[in-house]
Write an enzyme that holds these catalytic residues in place. Structure first.
Site, PDB file in Angstrom:
ATOM      1  N   CYS A 118     -12.697   0.448   3.356  1.00  0.00           N
ATOM      2  CA  CYS A 118     -12.290   1.345   2.610  1.00  0.00           C
ATOM      3  C   CYS A 118     -12.863   1.332   1.301  1.00  0.00           C
ATOM      4  CB  CYS A 118     -10.751   1.621   2.449  1.00  0.00           C
ATOM      5  SG  CYS A 118     -10.160   2.849   1.270  1.00  0.00           S
ATOM      6  N   CYS A 124      -6.370   1.656  -4.704  1.00  0.00           N
ATOM      7  CA  CYS A 124      -5.439   2.414  -4.009  1.00  0.00           C
ATOM      8  C   CYS A 124      -4.027   1.372  -3.368  1.00  0.00           C
ATOM      9  CB  CYS A 124      -5.600   3.377  -2.798  1.00  0.00           C
ATOM     10  SG  CYS A 124      -4.499   4.371  -1.907  1.00  0.00           S
ATOM     11  N   CYS A 127      -2.636   0.747   1.665  1.00  0.00           N
ATOM     12  CA  CYS A 127      -2.599  -0.550   2.810  1.00  0.00           C
ATOM     13  C   CYS A 127      -2.333  -1.707   1.719  1.00  0.00           C
ATOM     14  CB  CYS A 127      -3.994  -0.414   3.384  1.00  0.00           C
ATOM     15  SG  CYS A 127      -4.293   0.852   4.362  1.00  0.00           S
ATOM     16  N   CYS A 205      -9.731   8.878   4.000  1.00  0.00           N
ATOM     17  CA  CYS A 205      -8.855   7.712   4.131  1.00  0.00           C
ATOM     18  C   CYS A 205      -8.888   7.357   5.670  1.00  0.00           C
ATOM     19  CB  CYS A 205      -7.327   8.215   3.826  1.00  0.00           C
ATOM     20  SG  CYS A 205      -5.997   7.118   4.337  1.00  0.00           S
ATOM     21  N   GLN A 329       7.186  10.596  14.139  1.00  0.00           N
ATOM     22  CA  GLN A 329       6.607   9.253  14.115  1.00  0.00           C
ATOM     23  C   GLN A 329       5.030   9.440  13.778  1.00  0.00           C
ATOM     24  OE1 GLN A 329       7.639   6.185  13.976  1.00  0.00           O
ATOM     25  NE2 GLN A 329       9.490   6.044  14.901  1.00  0.00           N
ATOM     26  N   TYR A 358      21.232   7.543  15.580  1.00  0.00           N
ATOM     27  CA  TYR A 358      20.253   8.082  14.608  1.00  0.00           C
ATOM     28  C   TYR A 358      19.049   8.479  15.506  1.00  0.00           C
ATOM     29  CZ  TYR A 358      22.602   4.093  11.854  1.00  0.00           C
ATOM     30  OH  TYR A 358      23.528   3.314  11.056  1.00  0.00           O
ATOM     31  N   GLU A 379      23.126  12.154  15.115  1.00  0.00           N
ATOM     32  CA  GLU A 379      22.306  12.077  13.941  1.00  0.00           C
ATOM     33  C   GLU A 379      23.065  12.787  12.777  1.00  0.00           C
ATOM     34  OE1 GLU A 379      19.994  11.385  10.953  1.00  0.00           O
ATOM     35  OE2 GLU A 379      19.208  10.786  12.815  1.00  0.00           O
ATOM     36  N   ASP A 427      17.934   3.155  16.216  1.00  0.00           N
ATOM     37  CA  ASP A 427      16.744   3.413  15.608  1.00  0.00           C
ATOM     38  C   ASP A 427      17.209   3.470  14.026  1.00  0.00           C
ATOM     39  OD1 ASP A 427      14.250   3.279  14.714  1.00  0.00           O
ATOM     40  OD2 ASP A 427      13.731   5.322  16.078  1.00  0.00           O
ATOM     41  N   CYS A 454      12.619  -0.730  11.920  1.00  0.00           N
ATOM     42  CA  CYS A 454      11.475  -0.689  11.012  1.00  0.00           C
ATOM     43  C   CYS A 454      11.497  -1.803  10.125  1.00  0.00           C
ATOM     44  CB  CYS A 454      11.469   0.746  10.536  1.00  0.00           C
ATOM     45  SG  CYS A 454      12.606   1.245   9.343  1.00  0.00           S
TER      46      CYS A 454
END
Length: 496
Positions: A118, A124, A127, A205, A329, A358, A379, A427, A454
């Site tokens: 990149c 930036c 990442c 990007c 996602q 969830y 949820e 989740d 996550c």
């Protein structure tokens, strides 16, 4: 969406104003009328000093992607440094147990270091790991999961499989959320510089789908031609705040959402016509109104300017309707891998009752419903439940029931109605499961619990609770949903 640099001063979010060394100290002295700033006693006892250049051995990598260095026995976090490297660093900020340093020069370089592809990676903040080979990224992410299980969960000898990565770890994001600003009389759009709200204009990007780049470029061009002004945070004036782009990887359909600081868009018909002419794949152009002084992207009201209110995409064989504000996602390729592992861990044979806590818009629920007898999804966000029901109808799935409310409240009510889950899938968001839900799981005692996470730290914390309640962690599989960033998702199987 790129990240901090790999050489030079490597500024990062922990380093304050960016003033360093003599310049910073000179400013402090002038502000105090020549009086030297008193150094705290604890800082005077540390083996390194602010402004000092020291050699550091980089022994690990932090959850923020910074190198973890050792200098004179003291821990320094060094942006841009990699494990196995030896570096000359400048100490910039100190705490009692650790500090932060800028990378000055690499004295020994890791064989895993690569040149970032990149062009704006050093500016930036999207990442953090493009300077680390992809194979090494996968190893680091697995180790992150292992370390959290041991340090936070006190769970040792857990089977943690190698991270499931991508054959091509580029151009994987199906959604871009791009802030807009102005420069030299025209619109700019890109991503925020590391640790700031300064917009780095970008043309490409490399982790976004190419269609996202094309939409942003055309919106800049059309908006500048029509004289649209960008929103300014400091004054609350201007119109265009963000452009959100969503693309269906399988369908090719594109949604464009213009987020504005006001209900009226000047020359809106010309704007819509320009987008449609330049981008024939666009199926939906929406307008979201956000007049609040906030860094939250969306406001409460969304209108359709042209086309459909949704676009469609697939996860495996399941079709989903995606609206302007619905969560889906962002890496559809790896989502199929992630959910496939969850399905494998659930070990469904066709007759089981499954609860999906969830559940969001029903992505995991509908994936599991292909193999389960009955799936119950819960949820707390009512809008998501509405979308989940629509997605179940879209796929003709009659063995799924969705309900809005806190999982720890809804699950006991289902139990009173005779629902006995064989498998519970969770989740949760990054903060992990609500303690009340974990207690409910332990009361219901399903045969299996599949935890999709996550956050490795909250995963470890919650697994500890479930283990103390009588479950064993059979295995954990990390999945790389976000290549070139520090984030890692995991699927854990617990059995009673």
């Amino acid at each position: 969406m790129k990240a901090k640099g790999t050489s030079g001063s490597a500024p990062g979010k922990h380093r304050g104003s960016g003033k360093s060394g003599a310049a910073g100290r000179a400013g402090n002295s002038a502000g105090n009328r020549g009086k030297a700033k008193e150094v705290p006693a604890w800082m005077a006892d540390l083996p390194v000093k602010i402004g000092q250049q020291v050699e550091a051995e980089i022994v690990g990598i932090s959850h923020d992607g910074e190198g973890v260095g050792r200098a004179n026995g003291f821990t320094l976090f060094v942006a841009g440094a990699l494990p196995g490297e030896r570096a000359l660093v400048r100490v910039e900020h100190l705490k009692k147990q650790y500090g932060y340093a800028a990378l000055v020069e690499l004295l020994e370089t890791s064989p895993d270091r690569v040149a970032p592809d990149c062009l704006i990676y050093e500016e930036c903040g999207g990442c953090q790991l493009q300077h680390l080979s992809y194979e090494a990224q996968l190893r680091v992410k697995r180790q992150q999961v292992v370390d959290n299980l041991v340090r936070i969960g006190k769970l040792e000898n857990i089977i943690v499989h190698p991270t499931l990565g991508m054959a091509d770890p580029w151009r994987y994001r199906n959604k871009a959320q791009v802030p807009f600003g102005e420069e030299r009389g025209g619109l700019i759009g890109g991503f925020y510089a590391q640790g700031s709200h300064r917009i780095i204009d970008m043309e490409a990007c490399l982790i976004q789908h190419e269609a996202n780049d094309e939409v942003v470029a055309r919106v800049k061009e059309i908006g500048s031609r029509l004289g649209i002004r960008a929103y300014r945070e400091e004054t609350g004036t201007g119109l265009l705040r963000h452009v959100v782009v969503k693309v269906g990887f399988r369908t090719g359909e594109i949604m464009v959402v213009l987020v504005t600081n006001g209900a009226d868009i000047p020359r809106v018909d010309e704007w819509v016509a320009g987008i449609r002419e330049a981008l024939p794949a666009v199926k939906s152009i929406c307008h979201n109104i956000n007049v609040r002084q906030t860094n939250v992207i969306f406001g409460d009201e969304t209108r359709v300017l042209w086309g459909s209110e949704v676009i469609y995409d697939y996860i495996g064989d399941v079709k989903f309707a995606i609206s302007a504000r619905s969560f889906f996602q962002v890496n559809p390729v790896q989502t199929e891998v992630l959910y496939g592992k969850a399905l494998e861990y659930a070990a469904l044979t066709g007759g089981e009752t499954v609860v999906d806590a969830y559940c969001g818009i029903g992505t995991i629920s509908l994936f599991l419903a292909q193999r389960a007898g009955q799936v119950y999804g819960v949820e707390i966000v009512e809008e998501a439940i509405s979308d989940a029901r629509k997605n179940a109808a879209l796929n003709g799935m009659m063995n799924v029931h969705f309900e809005a409310g806190p999982a720890e409240v809804v699950l006991p009510e289902w139990t009173r109605q005779g629902v006995r889950p064989d498998v519970i899938v969770v989740d949760p968001p990054r903060k992990g499961c609500d303690p009340a839900l974990l207690a409910t799981i332990l009361e219901l005692r399903p045969r299996r619990v599949v935890y999709v996470s996550c956050s490795a730290s909250t995963l470890a914390r919650d697994l500890r609770v479930l283990v103390d309640g009588g479950y064993g962690v059979a295995e954990v599989t990390p999945v790389d949903m976000f290549p070139h960033t520090v984030h890692v998702e995991s699927v854990a199987l617990l059995v009673r």
